[in-house]
Design a protein around this motif. Structure first.
Motif, PDB file in Angstrom:
ATOM      1  N   VAL A 184       0.833  -1.204   0.000  1.00 13.54           N
ATOM      2  CA  VAL A 184       0.000   0.000   0.000  1.00 13.54           C
ATOM      3  C   VAL A 184       0.868   1.254   0.000  1.00 13.54           C
ATOM      4  N   LEU A 185       1.883   1.287   0.847  1.00 15.35           N
ATOM      5  CA  LEU A 185       2.750   2.467   0.914  1.00 15.35           C
ATOM      6  C   LEU A 185       3.443   2.700  -0.428  1.00 15.35           C
ATOM      7  N   ALA A 186       3.956   1.639  -1.031  1.00 17.59           N
ATOM      8  CA  ALA A 186       4.636   1.787  -2.316  1.00 17.59           C
ATOM      9  C   ALA A 186       3.673   2.280  -3.390  1.00 17.59           C
ATOM     10  N   GLN A 187       2.453   1.756  -3.417  1.00 19.01           N
ATOM     11  CA  GLN A 187       1.460   2.219  -4.395  1.00 19.01           C
ATOM     12  C   GLN A 187       1.254   3.725  -4.286  1.00 19.01           C
ATOM     13  N   LEU A 188       1.100   4.203  -3.063  1.00 18.50           N
ATOM     14  CA  LEU A 188       0.849   5.621  -2.850  1.00 18.50           C
ATOM     15  C   LEU A 188       2.058   6.465  -3.258  1.00 18.50           C
ATOM     16  N   LEU A 189       3.242   6.026  -2.885  1.00 17.50           N
ATOM     17  CA  LEU A 189       4.442   6.792  -3.208  1.00 17.50           C
ATOM     18  C   LEU A 189       4.693   6.832  -4.710  1.00 17.50           C
ATOM     19  N   ILE A 190       4.495   5.718  -5.361  1.00 16.10           N
ATOM     20  CA  ILE A 190       4.777   5.633  -6.795  1.00 16.10           C
ATOM     21  C   ILE A 190       3.796   6.487  -7.601  1.00 16.10           C
ATOM     22  N   SER A 191       2.557   6.551  -7.150  1.00 18.01           N
ATOM     23  CA  SER A 191       1.534   7.257  -7.931  1.00 18.01           C
ATOM     24  C   SER A 191       1.452   8.747  -7.640  1.00 18.01           C
ATOM     25  N   ALA A 192       2.133   9.214  -6.594  1.00 20.23           N
ATOM     26  CA  ALA A 192       1.979  10.620  -6.173  1.00 20.23           C
ATOM     27  C   ALA A 192       3.060  11.511  -6.761  1.00 20.23           C
ATOM     28  N   ASP A 193       2.661  12.690  -7.173  1.00 22.91           N
ATOM     29  CA  ASP A 193       3.631  13.701  -7.595  1.00 22.91           C
ATOM     30  C   ASP A 193       4.288  14.367  -6.393  1.00 22.91           C
ATOM     31  N   THR A 194       3.548  14.426  -5.292  1.00 23.38           N
ATOM     32  CA  THR A 194       4.036  15.101  -4.103  1.00 23.38           C
ATOM     33  C   THR A 194       4.041  14.141  -2.923  1.00 23.38           C
ATOM     34  N   TRP A 195       5.168  14.042  -2.257  1.00 22.69           N
ATOM     35  CA  TRP A 195       5.263  13.244  -1.034  1.00 22.69           C
ATOM     36  C   TRP A 195       5.110  14.200   0.140  1.00 22.69           C
ATOM     37  N   ASP A 196       3.938  14.213   0.720  1.00 22.48           N
ATOM     38  CA  ASP A 196       3.678  15.171   1.782  1.00 22.48           C
ATOM     39  C   ASP A 196       2.921  14.498   2.927  1.00 22.48           C
ATOM     40  N   ASP A 197       2.585  15.302   3.905  1.00 29.10           N
ATOM     41  CA  ASP A 197       1.914  14.794   5.094  1.00 29.10           C
ATOM     42  C   ASP A 197       0.576  14.140   4.757  1.00 29.10           C
ATOM     43  N   ALA A 198      -0.147  14.721   3.840  1.00 28.66           N
ATOM     44  CA  ALA A 198      -1.459  14.192   3.471  1.00 28.66           C
ATOM     45  C   ALA A 198      -1.322  12.801   2.851  1.00 28.66           C
ATOM     46  N   LEU A 199      -0.286  12.591   2.064  1.00 26.97           N
ATOM     47  CA  LEU A 199      -0.074  11.285   1.440  1.00 26.97           C
ATOM     48  C   LEU A 199       0.194  10.222   2.497  1.00 26.97           C
ATOM     49  N   LEU A 200       1.063  10.522   3.445  1.00 23.69           N
ATOM     50  CA  LEU A 200       1.392   9.550   4.483  1.00 23.69           C
ATOM     51  C   LEU A 200       0.214   9.319   5.423  1.00 23.69           C
ATOM     52  N   GLN A 201      -0.620  10.334   5.590  1.00 19.00           N
ATOM     53  CA  GLN A 201      -1.829  10.139   6.393  1.00 19.00           C
ATOM     54  C   GLN A 201      -2.816   9.217   5.669  1.00 19.00           C
ATOM     55  N   ARG A 202      -2.875   9.305   4.348  1.00 13.66           N
ATOM     56  CA  ARG A 202      -3.743   8.398   3.587  1.00 13.66           C
ATOM     57  C   ARG A 202      -3.275   6.952   3.736  1.00 13.66           C
ATOM     58  N   TYR A 203      -1.973   6.761   3.776  1.00 11.37           N
ATOM     59  CA  TYR A 203      -1.428   5.417   4.021  1.00 11.37           C
ATOM     60  C   TYR A 203      -1.954   4.877   5.351  1.00 11.37           C
ATOM     61  N   HIS A 204      -1.886   5.673   6.403  1.00  3.98           N
ATOM     62  CA  HIS A 204      -2.381   5.235   7.706  1.00  3.98           C
ATOM     63  C   HIS A 204      -3.872   4.934   7.651  1.00  3.98           C
ATOM     64  N   GLU A 205      -4.620   5.805   6.996  1.00  2.78           N
ATOM     65  CA  GLU A 205      -6.072   5.611   6.940  1.00  2.78           C
ATOM     66  C   GLU A 205      -6.447   4.340   6.187  1.00  2.78           C
ATOM     67  N   ARG A 206      -5.700   4.012   5.144  1.00  2.00           N
ATOM     68  CA  ARG A 206      -5.980   2.780   4.407  1.00  2.00           C
ATOM     69  C   ARG A 206      -5.636   1.540   5.213  1.00  2.00           C
ATOM     70  N   ARG A 207      -4.643   1.631   6.058  1.00  2.00           N
ATOM     71  CA  ARG A 207      -4.173   0.452   6.772  1.00  2.00           C
ATOM     72  C   ARG A 207      -4.882   0.234   8.104  1.00  2.00           C
ATOM     73  N   ILE A 208      -5.215   1.289   8.822  1.00  2.00           N
ATOM     74  CA  ILE A 208      -5.668   1.115  10.203  1.00  2.00           C
ATOM     75  C   ILE A 208      -6.994   0.363  10.267  1.00  2.00           C
ATOM     76  N   GLY A 209      -7.897   0.583   9.325  1.00  2.00           N
ATOM     77  CA  GLY A 209      -9.176  -0.104   9.353  1.00  2.00           C
ATOM     78  C   GLY A 209      -9.066  -1.590   9.071  1.00  2.00           C
ATOM     79  N   ARG A 210      -7.974  -2.004   8.493  1.00  2.00           N
ATOM     80  CA  ARG A 210      -7.730  -3.413   8.211  1.00  2.00           C
ATOM     81  C   ARG A 210      -6.876  -4.060   9.281  1.00  2.00           C
ATOM     82  N   VAL A 211      -5.862  -3.323   9.739  1.00  2.00           N
ATOM     83  CA  VAL A 211      -4.927  -3.875  10.720  1.00  2.00           C
ATOM     84  C   VAL A 211      -5.584  -4.014  12.092  1.00  2.00           C
ATOM     85  N   ARG A 212      -6.337  -3.002  12.516  1.00  2.00           N
ATOM     86  CA  ARG A 212      -6.898  -3.025  13.862  1.00  2.00           C
ATOM     87  C   ARG A 212      -7.753  -4.267  14.124  1.00  2.00           C
TER      88      ARG A 212
END
Length: 384
Positions: A319-347
Motif C-alpha cells: 500500500v505504501l509503495a502504491q501511494l508513493l509511486i503514484s503521487a507527484d508530491t510526497w507530503d503529510d497528506a499522502l502519508l496520512q492516507r497510508y495510515h487511513e488505508r491500513r488502520i481499518g484493516r490492521v486493527r
C-alpha cells in the motif's frame, strides 16, 4: 511535513529503508521497480539469519508476494494447502475446515515454508531490483527539514533522503527516535517452535486446543519438512536455560498423539528450538513523523493465532509503495492516507488475534473461534 517537493522524476527520488525483514524488503523491491533510488540498511551482519523455524503464509500474503515477482519461487520452496484440521489430543480429527482463499481463487489458501528460505528469496529480490544494501549498519541520527532527512550511520556514512521507511521490527529504534512512544506488550502466552521432518500423513495444519498446551499445532513447510509449535503461559526467559529448550518443548508435546510422537522424536537439539513471547502493539494515531514512516512490526504486531503478522507487513509495504509511486508530491497528506488505508484493516486483525488468545487464557468454552476466524478471513479477502 509541509514540503511540496516534486522536483523531478522518480529517478531523482531517494528512499532509505531501515530494516530488511518482510516489510522492508517488499518496499525496497516495489520502489526500485518504479525507478526510485533505494538504500536498505539492516542491523544484522547475516541478513538471512532469521529466528523461527517456519512461517504460515495466508492467501493475502501470497497475493503481495506475487506482486513482488517471487510467487513462483515461494510455491516451489513451500507447501500449499487449503484446509485446517481441529484435532483431539490423541490426534483424532474433530473438524476439518476448507480455508477461504484470501488471496484469490488462483492462489492456495495457505503456504507453509521455512522462514529463512522466505527471507532468502526476498533478500535476493532486493539485490536483483538494484537497491543498495548495507549489512551490519544502523541509523544513528535522523535530522529532518522540509526537503528531506539527513541520516548518519554507524559505519560513518551520511545520506540524504526524501523519505525514510522504518521497517526495523517490533522493538524499532527508529520509531523511538521520532518520538512515537508505543511499545509492544506481552499478551500472557509464549510459543515453542521447532523444525522437523514431515510425517507422510501431514498435508495441512492441524490444531489441538486441549491438553497441557493452549495450542499444539504443526504446518507442513515442504515435501519433507514441517514446523511444529506449542503455546503455553509465558515465563521469564531468563529462567529457562537455552540448553533445556528441547526438553521443555518435549515435556509438552509428549502428551499428544496422532503425528506428534514422530515429531517429538526429532525434538532433540535445543539450538533448533525457538522460544518467543506473544506480543501485541498497534501504534495509535498517524504512523509517520515528518518524512519518516513506519511499516510492518514497527507499526503493529499481534499473536500468531491468525498467522497474519508477515501478511500485514507485506500489505503495508504494498500500500505504501502504491501511494508513493503514484503521487507527484510526497507530503503529510499522502502519508496520512497510508495510515487511513491500513488502520481499518490492521486493527480488527490485531484485536481478533489477541481475543483468541484471551479466550484461551480465560478458559472461555463458549468462544466462537471458528466464527471469528471466518469473519477475519472474509475481511482479508478484500484488497488492502
Amino acid at each position: 511535513m509541509s514540503s511540496t517537493r516534486t522536483s523531478g522524476t522518480r529517478a531523482h527520488r531517494t528512499v532509505l529503508v531501515v530494516g530488511g525483514g518482510s516489510a522492508g524488503n517488499a518496499a525496497a523491491i516495489l520502489l526500485r521497480r518504479a525507478g526510485i533510488a533505494v538504500d536498505l540498511v539492516e542491523a544484522r551482519d547475516d541478513w538471512n539469519a532469521t529466528a523461527g523455524s517456519g512461517i504460515t503464509l495466508q492467501g493475502n500474503a501470497l497475493r503481495v508476494l506475487r506482486e513482488l515477482g517471487v510467487w513462483e519461487e515461494v510455491a516451489r520452496s513451500g507447501y500449499g494447502f487449503d484446509a485446517v484440521g481441529i484435532v483431539a489430543p490423541d490426534g483424532t480429527a474433530l473438524h476439518i475446515t476448507e480455508d477461504l482463499r484470501t488471496g484469490g481463487d488462483d492462489l492456495p489458501a495457505t503456504v507453509g515454508m521455512r522462514r529463512p528460505r522466505l527471507q532468502g528469496i526476498l533478500s535476493d529480490a532486493v539485490r536483483a531490483a538494484g537497491a543498495t544494501v548495507r549489512l551490519g549498519v544502523r541509523a544513528t541520527s535522523l535530522d529532518q527539514d522540509d526537503d528531506g532527512v539527513t541520516v548518519r550511520f554507524t559505519d560513518g556514512a551520511v545520506g540524504r533522503y526524501d523519505l525514510v521507511i522504518a521497517a526495523d521490527g517490533l522493538h524499532s529504534a527508529t520509531r523511538a527516535a521520532i518520538g512515537i512512544t508505543d511499545r509492544p506488550e506481552p499478551t500472557g502466552m509464549a510459543i515453542w517452535r521447532v523444525a522437523a521432518p514431515r510425517p507422510t500423513g501431514v498435508t495441512r495444519t492441524d490444531l489441538c486446543y486441549a491438553g497441557p498446551a493452549y495450542i499444539a499445532g504443526y504446518c507442513p513447510t515442504g515435501e519433507s519438512t514441517l514446523y511444529a509449535y506449542v503455546v503455553e503461559d509465558y515465563r521469564d526467559r531468563a529462567g529457562i536455560p537455552p540448553a533445556s529448550y528441547a526438553d521443555e518443548m518435549r515435556s509438552l508435546t509428549r502428551h499428544y498423539g496422532g503425528h506428534w510422537p514422530e515429531i517429538t522424536a526429532h525434538i532433540t537439539d535445543p539450538a533448533q528450538v525457538n522460544y518467543t513471547w506473544f506480543d501485541r502493539m498497534l501504534v495509535e494515531g498517524s504512523w509517520h513523523r515528518g518524512r519518516v514512516v513506519l511499516a510492518g512490526d514497527a507499526a503493529h504486531c499481534c499473536p500468531p493465532t491468525l498467522a497474519q503478522g508477515a501478511a500485514l507487513s507485506l500489505e503495508d509495504a504494498w500500500v505504501l509503495a502504491q501511494l508513493l509511486i503514484s503521487a507527484d508530491t510526497w507530503d503529510d497528506a499522502l502519508l496520512q492516507r497510508y495510515h487511513e488505508r491500513r488502520i481499518g484493516r490492521v486493527r480488527p486483525v490485531v484485536e481478533a488475534s489477541v481475543r483468541i488468545g484471551r479466550w484461551q487464557l480465560d478458559g472461555d468454552r463458549d468462544a466462537d473461534v471458528p466464527g471469528l476466524m471466518g469473519r477475519t478471513a472474509a475481511l482479508l479477502r478484500e484488497l488492502p
